[in-house]
Scaffold this motif. Sequence first.
Motif: not given
Length: 228
Positions: A28-42, A121-130
């Motif tokens: 939801a955060l990624a959507e609100a911010l227009g960011y990529r979402h990266i699920d590191t657990g996956a 993640g380095r380019p930014g514009g990312v929500v990274m979870e883990g």
Amino acid sequence: MANTQPSRPIILAIDGPSGVGKGTVSRALAEALGYRHIDTGAMYRAVAWKAREQGLPLDGEVAVADLASRIEMSMEHAALIVDGVDVTRAIRTPEIDHAAATVARMPRVRAVLVQRQRALGRPGGVVMEGRDIGTVVFPDADVKIYLDASPEERARRRAADPTHGGSAKALVEVATALAARDQSDQTRAASPLTIAPDAILVDTTGVPVEEVVERVLEIVRSRLSIDD
Ligand code: DC
């Protein structure tokens, strides 16, 4: 929902234990911010899935780390594709819960996946979870959030999650499995789950998802207006 965008593409680190709702909140955060979402657990789950598929023993750390460096992973419309196979559901089984925790204890595997996560993640514009995003992967992340909730609430959320086998499972069974994974994630030698000193703790017990998302967006906005 807030529509103020941060003035530059940031790295937003979301850490926390199993069953806290990181996935739902991060998406939801990624959507609100227009960011990529990266699920590191996956990513840990994908390595565990592929190792099992290839019949690779999970006690062979070098071979599993090699696998982790070679597999192709891509997120497409919330689906996870591993070497051309859609594993979105296959990685959310109790067997893979267990195998992923085993794989995540291996320092060589972590080293490989952390490198891959940094590259993503380095380019930014990312929500990274883990579990270690704010402590290890991006210690300089612009904003670090640690989501928590009571063990009872986490077990309830996990039991109700259709991607985790739906409602058939007894709550007590889920709670026991979660407690075992907490123990494994918090006490392993390689990057145990800890709260970064500069992370902001958000207790989500009894708080609806939309409100958690709104709180985090508020933190992002206030952090960035202080920094800029
Ligand atoms: O968040 P999850 O349940 O999908 O994570 C799967 C496993 O991987 C879990 O045992 C925790 C571990 N993990 C980790 O060690 N580091 C991360 N950054 C993400 C997950």
